[in-house]
Design a protein around this motif. Structure first.
Motif, PDB file in Angstrom:
ATOM      1  N   LEU A  22       0.841  -1.199   0.000  1.00  0.00           N
ATOM      2  CA  LEU A  22       0.000   0.000   0.000  1.00  0.00           C
ATOM      3  C   LEU A  22       0.874   1.248   0.000  1.00  0.00           C
ATOM      4  CD1 LEU A  22      -2.689  -1.309   2.478  1.00  0.00           C
ATOM      5  CD2 LEU A  22      -3.161  -0.501   0.160  1.00  0.00           C
ATOM      6  N   GLN A  23       1.392   1.557  -1.169  1.00  0.00           N
ATOM      7  CA  GLN A  23       2.221   2.740  -1.377  1.00  0.00           C
ATOM      8  C   GLN A  23       1.723   3.458  -2.636  1.00  0.00           C
ATOM      9  OE1 GLN A  23       4.545   3.470   0.886  1.00  0.00           O
ATOM     10  NE2 GLN A  23       4.424   1.507   1.977  1.00  0.00           N
ATOM     11  N   GLY A  24       1.690   4.771  -2.597  1.00  0.00           N
ATOM     12  CA  GLY A  24       1.230   5.530  -3.764  1.00  0.00           C
ATOM     13  C   GLY A  24      -0.278   5.465  -3.909  1.00  0.00           C
ATOM     14  N   PRO A  25      -0.827   6.034  -4.983  1.00  0.00           N
ATOM     15  CA  PRO A  25      -2.284   6.016  -5.196  1.00  0.00           C
ATOM     16  C   PRO A  25      -2.773   4.573  -5.350  1.00  0.00           C
ATOM     17  CG  PRO A  25      -1.215   7.597  -6.649  1.00  0.00           C
ATOM     18  CD  PRO A  25      -0.123   6.781  -6.046  1.00  0.00           C
ATOM     19  N   SER A  26      -3.608   4.141  -4.444  1.00  0.00           N
ATOM     20  CA  SER A  26      -4.012   2.731  -4.411  1.00  0.00           C
ATOM     21  C   SER A  26      -5.500   2.557  -4.680  1.00  0.00           C
ATOM     22  CB  SER A  26      -3.674   2.108  -3.053  1.00  0.00           C
ATOM     23  OG  SER A  26      -2.284   2.175  -2.788  1.00  0.00           O
ATOM     24  N   ALA A  27      -5.795   1.489  -5.378  1.00  0.00           N
ATOM     25  CA  ALA A  27      -7.178   1.070  -5.586  1.00  0.00           C
ATOM     26  C   ALA A  27      -7.203  -0.446  -5.490  1.00  0.00           C
ATOM     27  CB  ALA A  27      -7.691   1.533  -6.940  1.00  0.00           C
ATOM     28  N   ILE A  28      -8.279  -0.967  -4.955  1.00  0.00           N
ATOM     29  CA  ILE A  28      -8.378  -2.411  -4.725  1.00  0.00           C
ATOM     30  C   ILE A  28      -9.616  -2.959  -5.420  1.00  0.00           C
ATOM     31  CG2 ILE A  28      -8.620  -4.236  -2.992  1.00  0.00           C
ATOM     32  CD1 ILE A  28      -7.190  -2.475  -1.014  1.00  0.00           C
ATOM     33  N   ALA A  29      -9.421  -4.071  -6.120  1.00  0.00           N
ATOM     34  CA  ALA A  29     -10.547  -4.816  -6.683  1.00  0.00           C
ATOM     35  C   ALA A  29     -10.934  -5.888  -5.671  1.00  0.00           C
ATOM     36  CB  ALA A  29     -10.167  -5.438  -8.014  1.00  0.00           C
ATOM     37  N   PHE A  30     -12.048  -5.670  -4.974  1.00  0.00           N
ATOM     38  CA  PHE A  30     -12.557  -6.666  -4.032  1.00  0.00           C
ATOM     39  C   PHE A  30     -13.391  -7.666  -4.832  1.00  0.00           C
ATOM     40  CE2 PHE A  30     -11.933  -2.949  -1.254  1.00  0.00           C
ATOM     41  CZ  PHE A  30     -11.160  -3.525  -0.257  1.00  0.00           C
ATOM     42  N   VAL A  31     -12.905  -8.901  -4.893  1.00  0.00           N
ATOM     43  CA  VAL A  31     -13.530  -9.908  -5.753  1.00  0.00           C
ATOM     44  C   VAL A  31     -14.581 -10.688  -4.970  1.00  0.00           C
ATOM     45  CG1 VAL A  31     -13.108 -11.855  -7.287  1.00  0.00           C
ATOM     46  CG2 VAL A  31     -11.335 -10.105  -6.983  1.00  0.00           C
ATOM     47  N   LYS A  32     -15.803 -10.650  -5.456  1.00  0.00           N
ATOM     48  CA  LYS A  32     -16.890 -11.384  -4.811  1.00  0.00           C
ATOM     49  C   LYS A  32     -17.251 -12.647  -5.582  1.00  0.00           C
ATOM     50  CE  LYS A  32     -17.799  -8.128  -1.688  1.00  0.00           C
ATOM     51  NZ  LYS A  32     -17.684  -8.338  -0.234  1.00  0.00           N
ATOM     52  N   GLY A  33     -16.905 -12.674  -6.864  1.00  0.00           N
ATOM     53  CA  GLY A  33     -17.252 -13.824  -7.694  1.00  0.00           C
ATOM     54  C   GLY A  33     -16.030 -14.615  -8.085  1.00  0.00           C
ATOM     55  N   ASP A  34     -15.924 -14.898  -9.381  1.00  0.00           N
ATOM     56  CA  ASP A  34     -14.836 -15.707  -9.910  1.00  0.00           C
ATOM     57  C   ASP A  34     -13.549 -14.894  -9.909  1.00  0.00           C
ATOM     58  OD1 ASP A  34     -13.123 -17.314 -11.341  1.00  0.00           O
ATOM     59  OD2 ASP A  34     -14.548 -17.788 -12.924  1.00  0.00           O
ATOM     60  N   VAL A  35     -12.571 -15.317  -9.105  1.00  0.00           N
ATOM     61  CA  VAL A  35     -11.317 -14.574  -9.002  1.00  0.00           C
ATOM     62  C   VAL A  35     -10.525 -14.623 -10.307  1.00  0.00           C
ATOM     63  CG1 VAL A  35     -11.112 -14.797  -6.500  1.00  0.00           C
ATOM     64  CG2 VAL A  35     -10.171 -16.583  -7.966  1.00  0.00           C
ATOM     65  N   VAL A  36     -10.673 -15.710 -11.063  1.00  0.00           N
ATOM     66  CA  VAL A  36      -9.969 -15.818 -12.339  1.00  0.00           C
ATOM     67  C   VAL A  36     -10.502 -14.794 -13.328  1.00  0.00           C
ATOM     68  CG1 VAL A  36      -9.502 -17.309 -14.332  1.00  0.00           C
ATOM     69  CG2 VAL A  36      -9.384 -18.244 -12.011  1.00  0.00           C
ATOM     70  N   GLU A  37     -11.822 -14.659 -13.393  1.00  0.00           N
ATOM     71  CA  GLU A  37     -12.423 -13.680 -14.299  1.00  0.00           C
ATOM     72  C   GLU A  37     -12.013 -12.264 -13.918  1.00  0.00           C
ATOM     73  OE1 GLU A  37     -14.443 -13.661 -17.143  1.00  0.00           O
ATOM     74  OE2 GLU A  37     -13.623 -15.690 -17.219  1.00  0.00           O
ATOM     75  N   ALA A  38     -11.986 -11.981 -12.622  1.00  0.00           N
ATOM     76  CA  ALA A  38     -11.573 -10.651 -12.171  1.00  0.00           C
ATOM     77  C   ALA A  38     -10.116 -10.386 -12.531  1.00  0.00           C
ATOM     78  CB  ALA A  38     -11.789 -10.523 -10.660  1.00  0.00           C
ATOM     79  N   ALA A  39      -9.266 -11.386 -12.322  1.00  0.00           N
ATOM     80  CA  ALA A  39      -7.846 -11.231 -12.672  1.00  0.00           C
ATOM     81  C   ALA A  39      -7.680 -11.003 -14.171  1.00  0.00           C
ATOM     82  CB  ALA A  39      -7.066 -12.467 -12.225  1.00  0.00           C
ATOM     83  N   LYS A  40      -8.471 -11.713 -14.990  1.00  0.00           N
ATOM     84  CA  LYS A  40      -8.417 -11.520 -16.431  1.00  0.00           C
ATOM     85  C   LYS A  40      -8.817 -10.090 -16.794  1.00  0.00           C
ATOM     86  CE  LYS A  40      -9.600 -16.274 -17.830  1.00  0.00           C
ATOM     87  NZ  LYS A  40      -8.352 -16.637 -18.492  1.00  0.00           N
ATOM     88  N   GLY A  41      -9.887  -9.604 -16.145  1.00  0.00           N
ATOM     89  CA  GLY A  41     -10.363  -8.253 -16.430  1.00  0.00           C
ATOM     90  C   GLY A  41      -9.306  -7.206 -16.110  1.00  0.00           C
ATOM     91  N   ALA A  46       2.461  -9.649  -8.062  1.00  0.00           N
ATOM     92  CA  ALA A  46       1.886  -9.246  -9.347  1.00  0.00           C
ATOM     93  C   ALA A  46       1.979 -10.371 -10.380  1.00  0.00           C
ATOM     94  CB  ALA A  46       2.591  -7.993  -9.851  1.00  0.00           C
ATOM     95  N   ALA A  47       3.110 -11.074 -10.410  1.00  0.00           N
ATOM     96  CA  ALA A  47       3.291 -12.149 -11.383  1.00  0.00           C
ATOM     97  C   ALA A  47       2.293 -13.283 -11.147  1.00  0.00           C
ATOM     98  CB  ALA A  47       4.718 -12.689 -11.308  1.00  0.00           C
ATOM     99  N   GLU A  48       2.032 -13.595  -9.882  1.00  0.00           N
ATOM    100  CA  GLU A  48       1.094 -14.678  -9.564  1.00  0.00           C
ATOM    101  C   GLU A  48      -0.338 -14.296  -9.934  1.00  0.00           C
ATOM    102  OE1 GLU A  48       3.203 -16.977  -5.824  1.00  0.00           O
ATOM    103  OE2 GLU A  48       2.282 -15.021  -5.458  1.00  0.00           O
ATOM    104  N   VAL A  49      -0.686 -13.023  -9.760  1.00  0.00           N
ATOM    105  CA  VAL A  49      -2.018 -12.564 -10.169  1.00  0.00           C
ATOM    106  C   VAL A  49      -2.163 -12.707 -11.678  1.00  0.00           C
ATOM    107  CG1 VAL A  49      -3.574 -10.587 -10.319  1.00  0.00           C
ATOM    108  CG2 VAL A  49      -2.286 -10.993  -8.213  1.00  0.00           C
ATOM    109  N   THR A  50      -1.108 -12.366 -12.421  1.00  0.00           N
ATOM    110  CA  THR A  50      -1.132 -12.504 -13.877  1.00  0.00           C
ATOM    111  C   THR A  50      -1.254 -13.972 -14.279  1.00  0.00           C
ATOM    112  OG1 THR A  50       0.225 -10.512 -14.134  1.00  0.00           O
ATOM    113  CG2 THR A  50       0.105 -11.993 -16.016  1.00  0.00           C
ATOM    114  N   GLN A  51      -0.539 -14.849 -13.577  1.00  0.00           N
ATOM    115  CA  GLN A  51      -0.653 -16.282 -13.847  1.00  0.00           C
ATOM    116  C   GLN A  51      -2.065 -16.780 -13.565  1.00  0.00           C
ATOM    117  OE1 GLN A  51       2.412 -18.041 -11.445  1.00  0.00           O
ATOM    118  NE2 GLN A  51       4.086 -17.370 -12.775  1.00  0.00           N
ATOM    119  N   LEU A  52      -2.663 -16.243 -12.513  1.00  0.00           N
ATOM    120  CA  LEU A  52      -4.044 -16.607 -12.186  1.00  0.00           C
ATOM    121  C   LEU A  52      -4.973 -16.247 -13.338  1.00  0.00           C
ATOM    122  CD1 LEU A  52      -6.039 -17.603  -9.955  1.00  0.00           C
ATOM    123  CD2 LEU A  52      -6.229 -15.218  -9.235  1.00  0.00           C
TER     124      LEU A  52
END
Length: 202
Positions: free
Chosen positions: A74-93, A118-124
């Motif tokens: 949490l450094q710099g301008p931050s925004a968070i995607a809180f995933v309620k559904g399919d985490v793979v679809e959110a990561a793709k988006g 970050a790399a693991e989120v991309t792999q997801l």
């Protein structure tokens, strides 16, 4: 921000962390309001994309039991995607939007209780979506159920064949046991006749 407002904001963020399947942290420096709106639209119902204050979010993340590795991002301008559904679809988006808009930087996340960089989120994002996996599972189950149905249909026939084989074997065993008994009776009768013939006449 008033103390009460801060407490409410922290409580809301804590609840978001605890009730979400995952949280992907991004830096959005330079993105326009229109671009952020487009990102939210692309994510749809899978995730809620929220611009957050780092100080309050660190407290909320700590209250939610997220480890220091995530909070340190949490450094710099931050925004968070809180995933309620399919985490793979959110990561793709997020990944696809970041490719088209390099100002969105994926920094890491926390998915199903596991911290990710970050790399693991991309792999997801490269994995197949929940819908695709469910479709494949349904296909596999359909094939398995067909096999199971054929097996169940075959069971009565196999049972009947087994019963017939056992009956024949029992009859064969019975005949085999009966033959020595008949022979023994014949031998006994023959011996009795011989005794009678050899006995002296009175």
């Amino acid at each position: 921000m008033a103390k009460a407002d801060k407490a409410a904001a922290i409580a809301e963020l804590t609840e978001e962390f605890q009730s979400s399947n995952g949280a992907v942290l991004t830096e959005y420096r330079g993105l326009t309001v229109a671009q952020l709106k487009e990102l939210r639209t692309n994510l749809g119902e899978n995730a809620r994309f929220a611009v957050v204050k780092n100080t309050l979010t660190k407290i909320a993340a700590s209250d939610a039991g997220l480890d220091e590795e995530f909070r340190n991002l949490l450094q710099g301008p931050s925004a968070i995607a809180f995933v309620k559904g399919d985490v793979v679809e959110a990561a793709k988006g997020l990944r696809d939007f970041a490719k088209a808009n390099p100002l969105l930087v994926i920094k890491g996340g926390y998915i199903d209780g596991k911290p990710m960089d970050a790399a693991e989120v991309t792999q997801l994002a490269d994995l197949e979506s929940r819908e695709v996996l469910l479709a494949k599972l349904a296909g596999a189950m359909k094939g398995s159920m067909a096999n199971a149905a054929a097996l169940f249909n075959a069971l009565p026939t196999q049972a009947a064949q087994l019963a017939e084989a056992l009956r024949a074997k029992r009859e064969e065993a019975g005949e085999t046991a009966e033959a020595p008994a008949v022979q023994a009776d014949a031998d006994a009768a023959e011996a009795a006749d011989a005794d009678t013939a050899d006995a002296p006449a009175e």
